[in-house]
Enzyme design. Sequence first.
Site, PDB file in Angstrom:
ATOM      1  N   ASN A  37       0.791  -1.234   0.000  1.00  0.00           N
ATOM      2  CA  ASN A  37       0.000   0.000   0.000  1.00  0.00           C
ATOM      3  C   ASN A  37       0.823   1.284   0.000  1.00  0.00           C
ATOM      4  OD1 ASN A  37      -2.391  -1.322  -0.103  1.00  0.00           O
ATOM      5  ND2 ASN A  37      -2.882  -1.118   2.066  1.00  0.00           N
TER       6      ASN A  37
ATOM      7  N   GLU B 172      -2.759  -0.298  -7.815  1.00  0.00           N
ATOM      8  CA  GLU B 172      -4.143  -0.527  -7.373  1.00  0.00           C
ATOM      9  C   GLU B 172      -4.814   0.850  -7.283  1.00  0.00           C
ATOM     10  OE1 GLU B 172      -5.784  -3.192  -3.805  1.00  0.00           O
ATOM     11  OE2 GLU B 172      -4.999  -1.289  -3.100  1.00  0.00           O
TER      12      GLU B 172
ATOM     13  N   TRP C 113      -9.981  -8.560  11.980  1.00  0.00           N
ATOM     14  CA  TRP C 113      -9.305  -8.109  10.750  1.00  0.00           C
ATOM     15  C   TRP C 113      -7.801  -8.157  10.959  1.00  0.00           C
ATOM     16  CZ3 TRP C 113      -6.640  -3.192  10.560  1.00  0.00           C
ATOM     17  CH2 TRP C 113      -5.941  -3.015   9.355  1.00  0.00           C
TER      18      TRP C 113
ATOM     19  N   ARG D  29     -14.822  -3.516   6.123  1.00  0.00           N
ATOM     20  CA  ARG D  29     -14.400  -4.765   5.510  1.00  0.00           C
ATOM     21  C   ARG D  29     -15.610  -5.552   5.008  1.00  0.00           C
ATOM     22  NH1 ARG D  29     -10.502  -2.613   4.860  1.00  0.00           N
ATOM     23  NH2 ARG D  29      -8.413  -2.945   5.625  1.00  0.00           N
TER      24      ARG D  29
ATOM     25  N   ASP E 109      -7.488 -11.908  -4.476  1.00  0.00           N
ATOM     26  CA  ASP E 109      -7.401 -10.820  -3.500  1.00  0.00           C
ATOM     27  C   ASP E 109      -7.657 -11.364  -2.086  1.00  0.00           C
ATOM     28  OD1 ASP E 109      -7.295  -8.161  -2.542  1.00  0.00           O
ATOM     29  OD2 ASP E 109      -9.470  -7.964  -2.712  1.00  0.00           O
TER      30      ASP E 109
ATOM     31  N   HIS F 270      -1.400   1.667   9.591  1.00  0.00           N
ATOM     32  CA  HIS F 270      -2.491   1.756   8.596  1.00  0.00           C
ATOM     33  C   HIS F 270      -3.143   3.128   8.773  1.00  0.00           C
ATOM     34  CE1 HIS F 270      -5.887   0.555   6.095  1.00  0.00           C
ATOM     35  NE2 HIS F 270      -5.325  -0.612   5.845  1.00  0.00           N
TER      36      HIS F 270
ATOM     37  N   SER G 292       2.854  -2.202   5.089  1.00  0.00           N
ATOM     38  CA  SER G 292       3.896  -3.232   5.205  1.00  0.00           C
ATOM     39  C   SER G 292       5.252  -2.697   4.746  1.00  0.00           C
ATOM     40  CB  SER G 292       3.508  -4.462   4.388  1.00  0.00           C
ATOM     41  OG  SER G 292       3.344  -4.132   3.023  1.00  0.00           O
TER      42      SER G 292
HETATM   43  O1  SFD Z   1      -4.862  -2.999   2.911  1.00  0.00           O
HETATM   44  C1  SFD Z   1       5.746  -9.971  19.937  1.00  0.00           C
HETATM   45  N1  SFD Z   1      -1.512  -4.355   6.104  1.00  0.00           N
HETATM   46  C2  SFD Z   1      -1.286  -3.987   4.775  1.00  0.00           C
HETATM   47  N2  SFD Z   1      -0.138  -3.457   4.308  1.00  0.00           N
HETATM   48  C3  SFD Z   1       0.122  -3.366   2.976  1.00  0.00           C
HETATM   49  O2  SFD Z   1       1.182  -2.895   2.558  1.00  0.00           O
HETATM   50  N3  SFD Z   1      -0.804  -3.833   2.063  1.00  0.00           N
HETATM   51  C4  SFD Z   1      -2.020  -4.350   2.441  1.00  0.00           C
HETATM   52  O3  SFD Z   1      -2.771  -4.843   1.625  1.00  0.00           O
HETATM   53  C5  SFD Z   1      -2.358  -4.228   3.848  1.00  0.00           C
HETATM   54  N4  SFD Z   1      -3.609  -4.719   4.330  1.00  0.00           N
HETATM   55  C6  SFD Z   1      -3.540  -5.550   5.455  1.00  0.00           C
HETATM   56  C7  SFD Z   1      -2.516  -5.323   6.394  1.00  0.00           C
HETATM   57  C8  SFD Z   1      -2.512  -6.124   7.548  1.00  0.00           C
HETATM   58  C9  SFD Z   1      -3.498  -7.131   7.716  1.00  0.00           C
HETATM   59  C10 SFD Z   1      -3.491  -7.974   8.941  1.00  0.00           C
HETATM   60  C11 SFD Z   1      -4.479  -7.350   6.735  1.00  0.00           C
HETATM   61  C12 SFD Z   1      -4.489  -6.555   5.618  1.00  0.00           C
HETATM   62  C13 SFD Z   1      -5.504  -8.431   6.904  1.00  0.00           C
HETATM   63  C14 SFD Z   1      -0.710  -3.704   7.157  1.00  0.00           C
HETATM   64  C15 SFD Z   1       0.678  -4.298   7.396  1.00  0.00           C
HETATM   65  O4  SFD Z   1       0.612  -5.665   7.511  1.00  0.00           O
HETATM   66  C16 SFD Z   1       1.270  -3.646   8.654  1.00  0.00           C
HETATM   67  O5  SFD Z   1       1.344  -2.267   8.393  1.00  0.00           O
HETATM   68  C17 SFD Z   1       2.661  -4.138   9.059  1.00  0.00           C
HETATM   69  O6  SFD Z   1       2.718  -5.536   9.129  1.00  0.00           O
HETATM   70  C18 SFD Z   1       3.076  -3.538  10.410  1.00  0.00           C
HETATM   71  O7  SFD Z   1       4.364  -3.983  10.743  1.00  0.00           O
HETATM   72  P1  SFD Z   1       4.863  -4.154  12.289  1.00  0.00           P
HETATM   73  O8  SFD Z   1       6.230  -4.742  12.254  1.00  0.00           O
HETATM   74  O9  SFD Z   1       4.637  -2.907  13.008  1.00  0.00           O
HETATM   75  O10 SFD Z   1       3.831  -5.231  12.905  1.00  0.00           O
HETATM   76  P2  SFD Z   1       3.705  -6.822  12.535  1.00  0.00           P
HETATM   77  O11 SFD Z   1       4.150  -7.097  11.158  1.00  0.00           O
HETATM   78  O12 SFD Z   1       2.311  -7.201  12.873  1.00  0.00           O
HETATM   79  O13 SFD Z   1       4.729  -7.542  13.555  1.00  0.00           O
HETATM   80  C19 SFD Z   1       4.550  -7.562  14.948  1.00  0.00           C
HETATM   81  C20 SFD Z   1       5.508  -8.586  15.525  1.00  0.00           C
HETATM   82  O14 SFD Z   1       5.567  -8.503  16.928  1.00  0.00           O
HETATM   83  C21 SFD Z   1       5.489  -9.800  17.490  1.00  0.00           C
HETATM   84  N5  SFD Z   1       5.002  -9.650  18.859  1.00  0.00           N
HETATM   85  N6  SFD Z   1       6.989 -10.488  20.019  1.00  0.00           N
HETATM   86  C22 SFD Z   1       7.475 -10.717  21.270  1.00  0.00           C
HETATM   87  N7  SFD Z   1       6.768 -10.447  22.415  1.00  0.00           N
HETATM   88  C23 SFD Z   1       5.508  -9.920  22.344  1.00  0.00           C
HETATM   89  N8  SFD Z   1       4.839  -9.664  23.478  1.00  0.00           N
HETATM   90  C24 SFD Z   1       4.952  -9.674  21.060  1.00  0.00           C
HETATM   91  N9  SFD Z   1       3.754  -9.167  20.632  1.00  0.00           N
HETATM   92  C25 SFD Z   1       3.816  -9.155  19.291  1.00  0.00           C
HETATM   93  C26 SFD Z   1       4.573 -10.544  16.527  1.00  0.00           C
HETATM   94  O15 SFD Z   1       4.678 -11.951  16.642  1.00  0.00           O
HETATM   95  C27 SFD Z   1       5.106 -10.031  15.196  1.00  0.00           C
HETATM   96  O16 SFD Z   1       6.260 -10.741  14.822  1.00  0.00           O
HETATM   97  S1  SFD Z   1      -5.058  -3.971   3.922  1.00  0.00           S
HETATM   98  O17 SFD Z   1      -6.001  -4.960   3.480  1.00  0.00           O
HETATM   99  O18 SFD Z   1      -5.515  -3.353   5.117  1.00  0.00           O
HETATM  100  P1  AMP Z   2      -8.054  -1.281   2.629  1.00  0.00           P
HETATM  101  O1  AMP Z   2      -8.293  -2.545   1.876  1.00  0.00           O
HETATM  102  O2  AMP Z   2      -9.305  -0.586   3.055  1.00  0.00           O
HETATM  103  O3  AMP Z   2      -7.060  -1.454   3.735  1.00  0.00           O
HETATM  104  O4  AMP Z   2      -7.381  -0.259   1.616  1.00  0.00           O
HETATM  105  C1  AMP Z   2      -6.151  -0.454   1.002  1.00  0.00           C
HETATM  106  C2  AMP Z   2      -5.639   0.885   0.563  1.00  0.00           C
HETATM  107  O5  AMP Z   2      -6.586   1.541  -0.271  1.00  0.00           O
HETATM  108  C3  AMP Z   2      -5.384   1.848   1.706  1.00  0.00           C
HETATM  109  O6  AMP Z   2      -4.277   2.633   1.312  1.00  0.00           O
HETATM  110  C4  AMP Z   2      -6.651   2.679   1.770  1.00  0.00           C
HETATM  111  O7  AMP Z   2      -6.435   3.950   2.329  1.00  0.00           O
HETATM  112  C5  AMP Z   2      -7.026   2.779   0.289  1.00  0.00           C
HETATM  113  N1  AMP Z   2      -8.488   2.871   0.055  1.00  0.00           N
HETATM  114  C6  AMP Z   2      -9.421   1.934   0.331  1.00  0.00           C
HETATM  115  N2  AMP Z   2     -10.637   2.336  -0.048  1.00  0.00           N
HETATM  116  C7  AMP Z   2     -10.488   3.559  -0.581  1.00  0.00           C
HETATM  117  C8  AMP Z   2     -11.378   4.518  -1.155  1.00  0.00           C
HETATM  118  N3  AMP Z   2     -12.688   4.278  -1.247  1.00  0.00           N
HETATM  119  N4  AMP Z   2     -10.855   5.675  -1.587  1.00  0.00           N
HETATM  120  C9  AMP Z   2      -9.526   5.940  -1.483  1.00  0.00           C
HETATM  121  N5  AMP Z   2      -8.653   5.083  -0.967  1.00  0.00           N
HETATM  122  C10 AMP Z   2      -9.102   3.907  -0.515  1.00  0.00           C
END
Ligand code: SFD
Ligand code: AMP
Length: 626
Positions: free
Chosen positions: A62, A126, A220, A251, A353, A390, A437
């Site tokens: 993203n 995207e 989620w 979602r 997806d 996010h 990510s």
């Molecule tokens: O859009 C301990 N994210 C998305 N990012 C994208 O780039 N594209 C997407 O398509 C994204 N979408 C999405 C995303 C996440 C999820 C779950 C879904 C969909 C369903 C967001 C990214 O994944 C997110 O921004 C990054 O992963 C954040 O990175 P970070 O490092 O801050 O968190 P992490 O990867 O979750 O890792 C955490 C770690 O900590 C560990 N941990 N370890 C030891 N002791 C403890 N007490 C601990 N507690 C946690 C975990 O095990 C892990 O290793 S979209 O659809 O929304």
């Molecule tokens: P999401 O699946 O909602 O996590 O969205 C993935 C990426 O698309 C994130 O960067 C969101 O901010 C963006 N996004 C989702 N829906 C919209 C929308 N309706 N308009 C603009 N950006 C969006």
Amino acid sequence: MNNFETVLIETDLLILGGGMAACGAAFEAAHWAKQHNMKVTVVDKAAMERSGAVAMGLSAINLYLGLKNGKNTVQDYINYVKTDLMGIARDDLVANIARHVDSTVHLFEKWGLPIWKDDEGNYVNEGRWQIMIHGESYKNIVSEAAKNALKELGENGHYLERIFIAEPIMDGDRCVGAAGFSVRENKFYVFRAKAVLDVMGGAVHVFRPRSVGEGLGRSWYPPFNSGASAYFTLKAGAEMTCQEVRFVPVRFKDSYGPVGAWFLLFKSKATNAKGEDYMVTRAGELEKWAPYGTAKPTPANLRNYLMMLEVEAGNGPIYMRTDEAIKEIVANIPDEKEAKRKLKELESEAWEDFLDMTISQALNWAAHNISPEETPSEIAACEPYFISSHSGASGAWISGPEDLAPADKFWGYPNMTTIKGLFAAGDASGASSHKFSSGSFTEGRIAAKSALAFCADNAAPAPFDDAKLEELKNRILQPLVTFSENKDYANDVDVNPKFIKPRMFMFRLQKIMDEYAGGASVGFKTSKALLEKGLEFLQYMKEDAEKLAASDLNELMRCWENIHRMWQAESHIRTILFREETRWPGYYFRTDFPEMKEEWKCFANCKWNPETDSWEMLKREIEEIK
Ligand code: SFD
Ligand code: AMP
């Protein structure tokens, strides 16, 4: 706890967590540590190959600017992020990630991540900032690179898995390590470090989820991200920011399938049950939230808000019109054969997806006989999450980079919290939303480089008070003792007046947060009176936390996860209470202060004082960078 061996590990840089930011940190740290003969240790509660938010994979990256193509500038990205967060973001932090993120994505591709390409070999966007990937194995690929980088360090590179970090270890105002336990063997771990990087992700299950009963546990964001990041920095005494800025994602209903590809790639509309596009019919509402509400794209929380108004008006269910979106794309292709081919391609992309990142949503479609090209699907606002990477923003208040940060936002080492030697990135650092990510990995790199510079400047072994360790060990393992001493008092292992099991404790926390702090069941609305009541109940919970009981190591982890969640909850309530306005109506709504106010165009920060066990609330200025 005589049957628990204490294992002491000494390192220069300690990286807590094994997710995207941790992998970025390990990769970058290995490079600099090699040059300076330093030790790097990564500790994850799970197995890095599939831990954290990217465990199941993702279907898009993203954050990618494509700076070389000249399409976007760093300033464009700052404007986008700030607008989406209703004016609340740190320009310096957002810019620092944005200017480096493209190189991270290029590394991912080099390591084998398949990125969609068009006929000219360019990445397939995207949306403006998002690119499509075949990302089921995203985390495996990234963690493999991180592990390989650590292996290159030989004796100086380590990763330890299935070790849960419970508490920070302090020497006055400096963080010098962390304590935790193995979730597989009777081992108590003490890490002694010159610098500590907190990258333990966001917080899930602080609020009661919509998925209860049969669906309990589904969420989620990953349920195993349970607030350790915020707890760690709070307990160290670090200043936190944006603790009020939760994220409520929209979602696909019940299985939490992503919407981004539908809205952006397929250009789908969402409508109410009557087929009305509420982004059009309710556009007038957006003017109340100007200048953000009238900007494009509409901020995520306002998109939510318009949908919530529809639901409140009884106009649900809300549908993603997948069928219409696909028909429209195909209708624009004059050649019949090509149109048929495109239809098949779109169907396969739609299923991929979900299969790439939320497999249960594909199962949901199959179970309900849904073919996206024929049937619309319900979407809904989920429960609140804490995830600054996010569209939320809660996390530690960190130093910006020297060349970009205003004077009051730079204190020597980029990404260092207000506590010496303690760094944060990804979901653990605040006010730099939309890193996702790729940006989290990038921020991990920035933080690790900076933390190693701190190690070089503080080369003497970190001071350590051994006497305190025994007390810490007893406290962390106490739930096991509480259980074994009292389990025979009642004939039910879960219900006993002498203790509380973590599952019940979590239900209580979620009920408080849901009903008093504006959860899903009350339409995300709250007020001073409700918040104060919730805070009162949280104090009783804190007392009861002393009586948490664990029958095994797994439950011990559950106990600590819920203590971590409880602190995240408290800082959240306190900060919503502090900010006397409504700024993100689709995330939460203060019924007693229903409007946005100019005087609150600032950061709302908080700090817990370990000496006095008291909270301080602070306002911090928003500054632009040039
Ligand atoms: O859009 C301990 N994210 C998305 N990012 C994208 O780039 N594209 C997407 O398509 C994204 N979408 C999405 C995303 C996440 C999820 C779950 C879904 C969909 C369903 C967001 C990214 O994944 C997110 O921004 C990054 O992963 C954040 O990175 P970070 O490092 O801050 O968190 P992490 O990867 O979750 O890792 C955490 C770690 O900590 C560990 N941990 N370890 C030891 N002791 C403890 N007490 C601990 N507690 C946690 C975990 O095990 C892990 O290793 S979209 O659809 O929304
Ligand atoms: P999401 O699946 O909602 O996590 O969205 C993935 C990426 O698309 C994130 O960067 C969101 O901010 C963006 N996004 C989702 N829906 C919209 C929308 N309706 N308009 C603009 N950006 C969006």
